[in-house]
Write a protein that holds these residues in place. Structure first.
Motif, PDB file in Angstrom:
ATOM      1  N   ALA A 261      -9.318   1.237   0.799  1.00 49.15           N
ATOM      2  CA  ALA A 261      -9.069  -0.172   0.473  1.00 49.15           C
ATOM      3  C   ALA A 261      -9.469  -0.499  -0.957  1.00 49.15           C
ATOM      4  O   ALA A 261      -8.911  -1.412  -1.573  1.00 49.15           O
ATOM      5  CB  ALA A 261      -9.828  -1.081   1.439  1.00 49.15           C
ATOM      6  N   PHE A 262     -10.421   0.270  -1.511  1.00 47.63           N
ATOM      7  CA  PHE A 262     -10.858   0.016  -2.884  1.00 47.63           C
ATOM      8  C   PHE A 262      -9.808   0.461  -3.907  1.00 47.63           C
ATOM      9  O   PHE A 262      -9.949   0.173  -5.095  1.00 47.63           O
ATOM     10  CB  PHE A 262     -12.191   0.727  -3.149  1.00 47.63           C
ATOM     11  CG  PHE A 262     -13.358   0.038  -2.504  1.00 47.63           C
ATOM     12  CD1 PHE A 262     -14.024  -0.991  -3.152  1.00 47.63           C
ATOM     13  CD2 PHE A 262     -13.788   0.405  -1.243  1.00 47.63           C
ATOM     14  CE1 PHE A 262     -15.094  -1.644  -2.558  1.00 47.63           C
ATOM     15  CE2 PHE A 262     -14.863  -0.241  -0.640  1.00 47.63           C
ATOM     16  CZ  PHE A 262     -15.512  -1.274  -1.296  1.00 47.63           C
ATOM     17  N   ARG A 263      -8.766   1.150  -3.432  1.00 49.79           N
ATOM     18  CA  ARG A 263      -7.694   1.568  -4.325  1.00 49.79           C
ATOM     19  C   ARG A 263      -6.448   0.711  -4.121  1.00 49.79           C
ATOM     20  O   ARG A 263      -5.398   1.001  -4.694  1.00 49.79           O
ATOM     21  CB  ARG A 263      -7.363   3.042  -4.077  1.00 49.79           C
ATOM     22  CG  ARG A 263      -8.560   3.967  -4.256  1.00 49.79           C
ATOM     23  CD  ARG A 263      -8.189   5.419  -4.039  1.00 49.79           C
ATOM     24  NE  ARG A 263      -7.208   5.893  -5.000  1.00 49.79           N
ATOM     25  CZ  ARG A 263      -6.711   7.137  -5.022  1.00 49.79           C
ATOM     26  NH1 ARG A 263      -7.106   8.012  -4.090  1.00 49.79           N
ATOM     27  NH2 ARG A 263      -5.824   7.492  -5.925  1.00 49.79           N
ATOM     28  N   THR A 264      -6.558  -0.311  -3.293  1.00 49.21           N
ATOM     29  CA  THR A 264      -5.441  -1.226  -3.079  1.00 49.21           C
ATOM     30  C   THR A 264      -5.625  -2.482  -3.911  1.00 49.21           C
ATOM     31  O   THR A 264      -6.720  -2.749  -4.431  1.00 49.21           O
ATOM     32  CB  THR A 264      -5.309  -1.614  -1.601  1.00 49.21           C
ATOM     33  OG1 THR A 264      -6.497  -2.318  -1.192  1.00 49.21           O
ATOM     34  CG2 THR A 264      -5.147  -0.375  -0.726  1.00 49.21           C
ATOM     35  N   SER A 265      -4.563  -3.265  -4.011  1.00 46.56           N
ATOM     36  CA  SER A 265      -4.623  -4.493  -4.802  1.00 46.56           C
ATOM     37  C   SER A 265      -5.572  -5.499  -4.162  1.00 46.56           C
ATOM     38  O   SER A 265      -5.514  -5.722  -2.946  1.00 46.56           O
ATOM     39  CB  SER A 265      -3.226  -5.103  -4.909  1.00 46.56           C
ATOM     40  OG  SER A 265      -3.283  -6.387  -5.497  1.00 46.56           O
ATOM     41  N   PRO A 266      -6.468  -6.114  -4.959  1.00 43.88           N
ATOM     42  CA  PRO A 266      -7.373  -7.133  -4.401  1.00 43.88           C
ATOM     43  C   PRO A 266      -6.625  -8.302  -3.759  1.00 43.88           C
ATOM     44  O   PRO A 266      -7.153  -8.977  -2.884  1.00 43.88           O
ATOM     45  CB  PRO A 266      -8.174  -7.594  -5.626  1.00 43.88           C
ATOM     46  CG  PRO A 266      -8.084  -6.454  -6.594  1.00 43.88           C
ATOM     47  CD  PRO A 266      -6.732  -5.854  -6.380  1.00 43.88           C
ATOM     48  N   SER A 267      -5.385  -8.533  -4.169  1.00 46.92           N
ATOM     49  CA  SER A 267      -4.621  -9.651  -3.613  1.00 46.92           C
ATOM     50  C   SER A 267      -4.319  -9.454  -2.135  1.00 46.92           C
ATOM     51  O   SER A 267      -4.059 -10.419  -1.420  1.00 46.92           O
ATOM     52  CB  SER A 267      -3.313  -9.833  -4.391  1.00 46.92           C
ATOM     53  OG  SER A 267      -2.481  -8.687  -4.247  1.00 46.92           O
TER      54      SER A 267
ATOM     55  N   GLY B  97     -13.565  -4.522   6.323  1.00 49.00           N
ATOM     56  CA  GLY B  97     -15.008  -4.707   6.496  1.00 49.00           C
ATOM     57  C   GLY B  97     -15.333  -5.416   7.808  1.00 49.00           C
ATOM     58  O   GLY B  97     -16.277  -5.041   8.515  1.00 49.00           O
ATOM     59  N   ILE B  98     -14.547  -6.443   8.132  1.00 43.92           N
ATOM     60  CA  ILE B  98     -14.737  -7.134   9.410  1.00 43.92           C
ATOM     61  C   ILE B  98     -14.460  -6.181  10.570  1.00 43.92           C
ATOM     62  O   ILE B  98     -15.192  -6.157  11.569  1.00 43.92           O
ATOM     63  CB  ILE B  98     -13.821  -8.374   9.489  1.00 43.92           C
ATOM     64  CG1 ILE B  98     -14.263  -9.426   8.468  1.00 43.92           C
ATOM     65  CG2 ILE B  98     -13.810  -8.959  10.903  1.00 43.92           C
ATOM     66  CD1 ILE B  98     -13.327 -10.610   8.352  1.00 43.92           C
TER      67      ILE B  98
ATOM     68  N   VAL C  54       0.851  -1.198   0.000  1.00 42.62           N
ATOM     69  CA  VAL C  54       0.000   0.000   0.000  1.00 42.62           C
ATOM     70  C   VAL C  54       0.882   1.241   0.000  1.00 42.62           C
ATOM     71  O   VAL C  54       2.091   1.172   0.216  1.00 42.62           O
ATOM     72  CB  VAL C  54      -0.924   0.014   1.241  1.00 42.62           C
ATOM     73  CG1 VAL C  54      -1.841  -1.197   1.245  1.00 42.62           C
ATOM     74  CG2 VAL C  54      -0.113   0.066   2.536  1.00 42.62           C
ATOM     75  N   SER C  55       0.253   2.372  -0.220  1.00 42.59           N
ATOM     76  CA  SER C  55       0.990   3.637  -0.196  1.00 42.59           C
ATOM     77  C   SER C  55       1.383   3.988   1.231  1.00 42.59           C
ATOM     78  O   SER C  55       0.813   3.471   2.196  1.00 42.59           O
ATOM     79  CB  SER C  55       0.121   4.753  -0.783  1.00 42.59           C
ATOM     80  OG  SER C  55      -0.992   5.006   0.061  1.00 42.59           O
TER      81      SER C  55
END
Length: 329
Positions: free
Chosen positions: A247-253, A261-262, A178-179
Motif C-alpha cells: 500500500a505504501f507504493r500506491t497513490s495516497p489518493s 490498516g483497519i 493499482v498494479s
C-alpha cells in the motif's frame, strides 16, 4: 431490477408529497444514513449472537408470532423469550434505516441509480433475512440454516459497505489505481477471508452454543475444526501484512493505507479473541465479540477492494481555434 420494482421506485420518485422532503444532493444526512446502515447491519449480528449464546433461540417457539396465541413473549417464556423477541424487534430498526437510505438517494440530481438499487437491495435482503430467521425457528435451529442466516447477514454488510463507499466516491467511470499484482493480492486476501468465515460457520455448528439444548449439531469434531479454522485466519493476516507493505507504493489518493490498516487491526483483535476464547472454554462474551468481528472483517475487506479503483478524471482538451483566431495566426 424487476420491472414492477422499477415502476414502484419511479412512482415514489415522482410523488409530490416527497418533493420538498428528500435531498437532491449528497448531504451530511445522506452520509450519516449510509454509515448507519453499515453499523446496524453489523450490530444485528451481535444481538443475534446473544440469542444463540444464551440458549434463547427457541425462546419464541414459532414465527412470526412468539407463541401460537401471542405476538409478544408471555411471562411463562421467561428471559429467553424476551431475548429472542428483542432480536426480532431490532429487525424493524434495520428496515427503518434501509427505508431512510432508500429515500435519501431517491431524488438525487443527477440521478444515482446505483445508490437506489443498492439501498433497495439492502431493504429486500433484510426482509429475506427475517423470513430465514422464521425458517430457522421452524426447523428448530438446524445448524445449516443457522449458518446460512449468518452468511446472509455478512452479505448485507457487504452491500451496506458498498452503498456507503459509493455515497462518498460519487458516480462516473472508474479505473484500477493499482498494479495487476497488487489487485491479485487483494482478491486473494478476500478469498482467504471468505474461507475463514465459512469455516467459522461450520465450526460454530459443531460447538456447544447451539441456541437451544435440543438443537442439533453438524457432527464435526470441534477440536479439529478449530485448527482448520485457524489456518486460513493466519493466512489472511499474512496476506494483509503484504497488502500493507504494498500500500505504501500506491497513490495516497486511494487511501489504501488507512483501510488496509483497519483490516489488519480487525484481524489482530479477531485472532487474539479467537485464541482467548479457545483457551477459556468459549465464554459467551468472547464468542459474541468474535462473531461481530467476523462481519466487521468482511466490511473492512470490502472497503479495501473498493479502494483499489479511482474515478477517471477527464483530461482537459484545448478547444479548436475559431476561424478568426486561425486567420489571425
Amino acid at each position: 431490477m424487476h420491472r414492477s420494482a422499477a415502476r414502484f421506485i419511479e412512482r415514489i420518485r415522482r410523488s409530490r408529497a416527497y418533493a420538498t422532503l428528500l435531498p437532491t444532493s449528497i448531504t451530511r444526512w445522506v452520509r450519516t444514513v449510509a454509515w448507519l446502515s453499515v453499523v446496524v447491519n453489523i450490530g444485528i449480528v451481535g444481538t443475534g449472537g446473544l440469542v444463540r449464546l444464551t440458549g434463547s433461540g427457541m425462546g419464541c417457539e414459532t414465527w412470526p408470532y412468539c407463541t401460537a396465541d401471542s405476538l409478544i413473549p408471555t411471562p411463562e417464556l421467561g428471559i429467553h423469550g424476551l431475548i429472542e423477541f428483542g432480536n426480532r424487534t431490532l429487525t424493524g430498526v434495520l428496515v427503518v434505516v434501509a427505508a431512510l437510505a432508500f429515500l435519501s438517494v431517491l431524488r438525487l440530481q443527477p440521478r444515482r441509480p446505483d445508490l437506489v438499487r443498492l439501498s433497495f437491495a439492502i431493504g429486500v435482503g433484510i426482509i429475506v433475512q427475517a423470513v430465514v430467521g422464521g425458517v430457522t425457528v421452524w426447523l428448530h435451529l438446524h445448524p445449516s440454516i443457522v449458518g446460512f442466516h449468518f452468511l446472509l447477514s455478512a452479505a448485507l454488510v457487504v452491500l451496506a459497505t458498498v452503498f456507503a463507499h459509493r455515497v462518498y466516491a460519487g458516480q462516473g467511470p472508474r479505473e484500477s489505481g493499482v498494479s495487476r499484482g497488487y489487485a491479485g493480492l487483494a482478491w486473494a486476501t478476500a478469498a482467504s477471508v471468505a474461507v475463514t468465515v465459512a469455516i467459522g460457520v461450520l465450526l460454530t455448528g459443531s460447538g456447544p452454543h447451539a441456541g437451544d439444548e435440543a438443537a442439533a449439531r453438524n457432527g464435526l469434531d470441534p477440536i479439529l475444526w478449530q485448527h482448520i479454522h485457524a489456518w486460513p485466519g493466519y493466512l489472511t493476516f499474512a496476506l494483509s501484512v503484504l497488502l500493507m507493505a504494498g500500500a505504501f507504493r500506491t497513490s495516497p489518493s486511494l487511501d489504501l493505507r488507512r483501510w488496509v490498516g483497519i483490516l489488519l487491526a480487525v484481524e489482530f483483535v479477531q485472532i487474539a479473541v479467537g485464541l482467548w476464547q479457545a483457551r477459556t472454554g468459549l465464554p459467551i462474551v468472547l464468542v459474541n465479540i468474535h462473531m461481530v468481528l467476523a462481519v466487521a472483517l468482511v466490511a473492512a475487506m470490502t472497503a479495501v477492494l473498493l479502494h483499489l479503483e479511482r474515478r477517471v478524471v477527464a483530461q482537459d482538451v484545448a478547444p479548436e481555434p475559431s476561424p478568426v483566431e486561425a486567420s489571425a495566426r
